[in-house]
Design an enzyme around this catalytic site. Structure first.
Site, PDB file in Angstrom:
ATOM      1  N   ASP A 144      40.056  41.534  38.023  1.00  0.00           N
ATOM      2  CA  ASP A 144      41.301  41.774  38.771  1.00  0.00           C
ATOM      3  C   ASP A 144      41.989  43.088  38.404  1.00  0.00           C
ATOM      4  O   ASP A 144      43.211  43.180  38.421  1.00  0.00           O
ATOM      5  CB  ASP A 144      42.287  40.593  38.585  1.00  0.00           C
ATOM      6  CG  ASP A 144      41.653  39.276  38.980  1.00  0.00           C
ATOM      7  OD1 ASP A 144      40.858  39.268  39.932  1.00  0.00           O
ATOM      8  OD2 ASP A 144      41.962  38.261  38.333  1.00  0.00           O
ATOM      9  N   GLY A 163      37.465  37.887  43.645  1.00  0.00           N
ATOM     10  CA  GLY A 163      38.524  37.949  44.660  1.00  0.00           C
ATOM     11  C   GLY A 163      38.974  39.388  44.714  1.00  0.00           C
ATOM     12  O   GLY A 163      39.655  39.853  43.815  1.00  0.00           O
ATOM     13  N   HIS A 164      38.516  40.127  45.721  1.00  0.00           N
ATOM     14  CA  HIS A 164      38.804  41.560  45.809  1.00  0.00           C
ATOM     15  C   HIS A 164      39.730  41.827  46.985  1.00  0.00           C
ATOM     16  O   HIS A 164      39.493  41.358  48.092  1.00  0.00           O
ATOM     17  CB  HIS A 164      37.498  42.363  45.961  1.00  0.00           C
ATOM     18  CG  HIS A 164      36.599  42.241  44.767  1.00  0.00           C
ATOM     19  ND1 HIS A 164      35.368  42.827  44.707  1.00  0.00           N
ATOM     20  CD2 HIS A 164      36.767  41.622  43.582  1.00  0.00           C
ATOM     21  CE1 HIS A 164      34.820  42.552  43.538  1.00  0.00           C
ATOM     22  NE2 HIS A 164      35.642  41.816  42.842  1.00  0.00           N
ATOM     23  N   GLN A 220      34.195  40.837  38.573  1.00  0.00           N
ATOM     24  CA  GLN A 220      34.623  40.433  37.227  1.00  0.00           C
ATOM     25  C   GLN A 220      34.864  41.655  36.331  1.00  0.00           C
ATOM     26  O   GLN A 220      35.228  42.703  36.840  1.00  0.00           O
ATOM     27  CB  GLN A 220      33.614  39.451  36.597  1.00  0.00           C
ATOM     28  CG  GLN A 220      33.619  38.066  37.260  1.00  0.00           C
ATOM     29  CD  GLN A 220      32.773  37.955  38.508  1.00  0.00           C
ATOM     30  OE1 GLN A 220      31.627  38.378  38.535  1.00  0.00           O
ATOM     31  NE2 GLN A 220      33.305  37.393  39.558  1.00  0.00           N
ATOM     32  N   LYS A 238      39.480  46.540  41.561  1.00  0.00           N
ATOM     33  CA  LYS A 238      38.186  47.146  41.925  1.00  0.00           C
ATOM     34  C   LYS A 238      38.034  47.298  43.433  1.00  0.00           C
ATOM     35  O   LYS A 238      37.576  48.338  43.918  1.00  0.00           O
ATOM     36  CB  LYS A 238      37.024  46.279  41.379  1.00  0.00           C
ATOM     37  CG  LYS A 238      37.006  46.178  39.867  1.00  0.00           C
ATOM     38  CD  LYS A 238      35.920  45.245  39.374  1.00  0.00           C
ATOM     39  CE  LYS A 238      36.184  43.800  39.716  1.00  0.00           C
ATOM     40  NZ  LYS A 238      37.299  43.183  38.974  1.00  0.00           N
TER      41      LYS A 238
HETATM   42  P1  GDP Z   1      39.803  43.106  41.866  1.00  0.00           P
HETATM   43  O1  GDP Z   1      39.347  41.698  41.681  1.00  0.00           O
HETATM   44  O2  GDP Z   1      39.499  43.957  40.694  1.00  0.00           O
HETATM   45  O3  GDP Z   1      39.339  43.726  43.152  1.00  0.00           O
HETATM   46  O4  GDP Z   1      41.400  43.026  41.942  1.00  0.00           O
HETATM   47  P2  GDP Z   1      42.278  41.919  42.751  1.00  0.00           P
HETATM   48  O5  GDP Z   1      42.237  42.249  44.181  1.00  0.00           O
HETATM   49  O6  GDP Z   1      41.910  40.537  42.322  1.00  0.00           O
HETATM   50  O7  GDP Z   1      43.689  42.172  42.106  1.00  0.00           O
HETATM   51  C1  GDP Z   1      44.327  43.386  42.176  1.00  0.00           C
HETATM   52  C2  GDP Z   1      45.680  43.215  42.912  1.00  0.00           C
HETATM   53  O8  GDP Z   1      46.493  44.286  42.599  1.00  0.00           O
HETATM   54  C3  GDP Z   1      45.557  43.211  44.415  1.00  0.00           C
HETATM   55  O9  GDP Z   1      46.549  42.409  44.957  1.00  0.00           O
HETATM   56  C4  GDP Z   1      45.771  44.686  44.776  1.00  0.00           C
HETATM   57  O10 GDP Z   1      46.277  44.884  46.082  1.00  0.00           O
HETATM   58  C5  GDP Z   1      46.796  45.069  43.750  1.00  0.00           C
HETATM   59  N1  GDP Z   1      46.744  46.447  43.289  1.00  0.00           N
HETATM   60  C6  GDP Z   1      45.664  47.262  43.091  1.00  0.00           C
HETATM   61  N2  GDP Z   1      46.043  48.459  42.586  1.00  0.00           N
HETATM   62  C7  GDP Z   1      47.395  48.388  42.442  1.00  0.00           C
HETATM   63  C8  GDP Z   1      48.389  49.298  41.936  1.00  0.00           C
HETATM   64  O11 GDP Z   1      48.125  50.409  41.498  1.00  0.00           O
HETATM   65  N3  GDP Z   1      49.689  48.835  41.957  1.00  0.00           N
HETATM   66  C9  GDP Z   1      50.031  47.596  42.418  1.00  0.00           C
HETATM   67  N4  GDP Z   1      51.311  47.239  42.405  1.00  0.00           N
HETATM   68  N5  GDP Z   1      49.123  46.743  42.888  1.00  0.00           N
HETATM   69  C10 GDP Z   1      47.834  47.117  42.888  1.00  0.00           C
HETATM   70  P1  IMO Z   2      37.188  39.617  40.163  1.00  0.00           P
HETATM   71  O1  IMO Z   2      35.894  40.153  40.714  1.00  0.00           O
HETATM   72  C1  IMO Z   2      39.136  37.360  36.960  1.00  0.00           C
HETATM   73  C2  IMO Z   2      36.767  34.134  35.128  1.00  0.00           C
HETATM   74  C3  IMO Z   2      37.226  32.706  35.342  1.00  0.00           C
HETATM   75  C4  IMO Z   2      36.745  32.067  34.047  1.00  0.00           C
HETATM   76  C5  IMO Z   2      35.424  32.792  33.790  1.00  0.00           C
HETATM   77  C6  IMO Z   2      34.191  32.028  34.268  1.00  0.00           C
HETATM   78  O2  IMO Z   2      38.183  39.273  41.188  1.00  0.00           O
HETATM   79  O3  IMO Z   2      37.699  40.515  39.089  1.00  0.00           O
HETATM   80  P2  IMO Z   2      33.167  31.550  36.670  1.00  0.00           P
HETATM   81  O4  IMO Z   2      33.742  30.818  37.844  1.00  0.00           O
HETATM   82  O5  IMO Z   2      32.783  32.953  36.939  1.00  0.00           O
HETATM   83  O6  IMO Z   2      32.064  30.788  35.994  1.00  0.00           O
HETATM   84  O7  IMO Z   2      34.378  31.580  35.598  1.00  0.00           O
HETATM   85  O8  IMO Z   2      35.502  34.025  34.469  1.00  0.00           O
HETATM   86  N1  IMO Z   2      36.565  34.913  36.368  1.00  0.00           N
HETATM   87  C7  IMO Z   2      37.389  35.880  36.793  1.00  0.00           C
HETATM   88  N2  IMO Z   2      38.557  36.335  36.294  1.00  0.00           N
HETATM   89  N3  IMO Z   2      38.596  37.964  38.036  1.00  0.00           N
HETATM   90  C8  IMO Z   2      37.400  37.548  38.531  1.00  0.00           C
HETATM   91  O9  IMO Z   2      36.742  38.209  39.506  1.00  0.00           O
HETATM   92  C9  IMO Z   2      36.763  36.437  37.928  1.00  0.00           C
HETATM   93  N4  IMO Z   2      35.617  35.765  38.172  1.00  0.00           N
HETATM   94  C10 IMO Z   2      35.504  34.853  37.209  1.00  0.00           C
HETATM   95  O10 IMO Z   2      38.625  32.638  35.479  1.00  0.00           O
HETATM   96  O11 IMO Z   2      37.611  32.393  32.986  1.00  0.00           O
HETATM   97 MG    MG Z   3      40.068  39.755  41.711  1.00  0.00          MG
END
Ligand code: GDP
Ligand code: IMO
Ligand code: MG
Length: 455
Positions: free
Chosen positions: A12, A39-40, A227, A15
């Protein structure tokens, strides 16, 4: 050339957004590991897209590939494709024949194992998507691959071997009743339909060959990690990890291209860093600000070190799981973690996101090192028990005032508040890696790009 996007921390880090920002020049975006546990988020023309399996580039009309290192739940895949189509997009997604398939019994077993572990407070806090059990079957040489689905007989034969074992495991070992998820005929019928659609829509590929041909033709390829490094099965804090290799090496084994394609002269490896830390699930987090019930080990209500600050950052940053909706644990940036990550991945650059979220605080901290047994450590100990025992050594920085993200993004790096620049430059110096871009908001236009790795 290729650019690999890797989570440097615990997932998170933003990416999906970075794939989108550097993705203009890209023709193909390939995922190389993980499944619908990811979850991207991509924000495109004011619309927010949350993707768990379809590669982020698909929002922008790039070809998306799920490489052989992925585990694919076809039900999620088609749900996502259909949902994107309903929103007016036409995603072009290819799936590696060598990728492993997630079946409903994997999800059930994921839940059963977590439940069993939770009796001793040992649960990982998985996303419940069946990721671990599917990779287990892959390593155990009893998995079913995407390419197996298209042959009616092969699929039946494999299900007939594996499903009775799973039923016995659920019923005899864990004492749990099984249902439809363990019914060979029902599974066969459901997965044959998925296979039909994969075939009809010409989605099946041999990932390595497919990608090599596109590179040969002069196209640009991006590898989208899911991840993060600290939940990598080899380099993360085992057992609180996911079951694949998010680290850069995974981009080679998970696609079928040599390591030189990922990390050689024509390859850039970009680590995505969140300006603070978040964690979903259990495991140590030495710079944690305050705990979250159910996830923080030994959580005691009211004993959070800085409960208010943690809540403030969580709310400002919208730090609630994309897949599960769970509140994320929050901590200060941890350099020991990032040094480990920089080495394990060979970052050529980093992107530091979420600088806007910290704006307005009087002071911000960075964990510079750890103290353990009277010694100072500048990277992470190999055992999780020792990591959990580490005390952070903090460096304190002046906070920066809130700023207009769009204006800063427009005017460039120099327009950032001086204190934010000092923070960024400290991280660059400590890691010896340049910050290619800075995230100052969730939107696409809220990014300060200093170097585009494709240019
Ligand atoms: P990922 O799993 O690495 O793709 O990241 P996620 O989408 O799960 O979580 C990142 C969250 O932060 C999302 O809701 C993005 O829209 C938000 N986000 C990404 N970059 C920034 C930033 O520079 N500032 C803020 N406020 N939000 C951001
Ligand atoms: P993105 O791509 C954050 C964590 C779960 C748990 C561990 C194992 O959005 O960054 P799993 O279901 O993969 O066997 O769970 O890994 N986890 C994540 N945490 N971002 C993710 O993906 C994750 N995918 C798995 O919370 O601790
Ligand atoms: Mg994510």
């Amino acid at each position: 050339m290729t650019v690999t996007i890797v989570g440097s921390q615990l997932g998170d880090e933003g990416k999906g957004g970075v794939v989108d920002i550097f993705g203009d020049a890209v023709d193909v975006v390939a995922r190389y590991q993980g499944g619908d546990n990811a979850g991207h988020t991509v924000v495109h023309e004011g619309e927010e897209y949350k993707l768990s399996l379809v590669p982020s580039g698909a929002v922008r009309g790039k070809t998306g590939v799920l490489g052989n290192g992925c585990v694919v739940n076809p039900s999620t895949l088609f749900e996502e494709i259909d949902a994107l189509q309903e929103r007016g997009l036409d995603p072009d997604v290819r799936v590696a024949r060598r990728a492993h398939v997630i079946f409903p019994y994997h999800r059930v077993l994921d839940g059963i194992e977590e439940e069993a572990k939770s009796e001793d407070g040992e649960e990982v806090g998985t996303t419940g998507r069946g990721i671990g059990p599917t990779y287990e079957d892959k390593a155990g040489r009893r998995g079913i691959r995407v390419g197996d689905l298209v042959s009616e007989d092969v699929l039946r034969e494999k299900l007939e071997y594996v499903v009775p074992q799973k039923r016995a495991l659920a019923e005899d070992v864990f004492g749990v009743e099984t249902g439809e998820a363990f019914d060979i005929d029902a599974l066969h019928e459901e997965y044959r339909e998925y296979a039909e659609r994969l075939r009809e829509e010409e989605m099946l590929v041999d990932a390595g060959e497919f990608l090599a041909e596109r590179l040969e033709a002069g196209e640009e390829v991006m590898f989208e990690g899911a991840q993060g490094t600290l939940i990598d099965i080899d380099h993360g804090n085992y057992p609180y990890v996911t079951s694949s290799n998010p680290t850069a090496g995974g981009a080679s084994t998970g696609t079928g291209l040599g390591p030189g394609v990922v990390g050689g002269d024509d390859g850039e490896i970009v680590g995505i860093v969140k300006a603070y830390l978040t964690r979903v699930g259990s495991g140590p987090l030495p710079t944690e600000l305050a705990g979250v019930e159910g996830d923080t080990p030994d959580y005691t209500p009211g004993e959070g070190r800085e409960e208010e600050l943690a809540t403030y950052i969580r709310d400002e940053g919208g730090e609630y799981g994309t897949v599960t909706g769970r509140p994320r644990r929050v901590g200060w940036l941890d350099l020991a973690m990032l040094r480990h990550s920089t080495r394990a991945n060979g970052f050529t650059g980093v992107v530091i996101n979420h600088l806007d979220v910290l704006a307005g605080l009087d002071e911000v901290k960075i964990g510079r090192a750890y103290e353990l047994d009277g010694e100072e450590l500048d990277t992470i100990p190999a055992t999780t028990e020792r990591w959990a025992a580490c005390e952070p050594v903090f460096e304190t920085f002046d906070g920066w005032e809130a700023f207009d993200s769009e204006v800063v993004a427009e005017e460039g790096y120099e327009a950032l508040p001086a204190e934010a620049k000092a923070y960024v430059e400290y991280v660059e110096d400590e890691l010896g890696v340049p910050a290619y871009a800075l995230g100052v908001g969730p939107g696409r236009e809220e990014t300060v790009v200093r170097t585009n790795p494709f240019e």
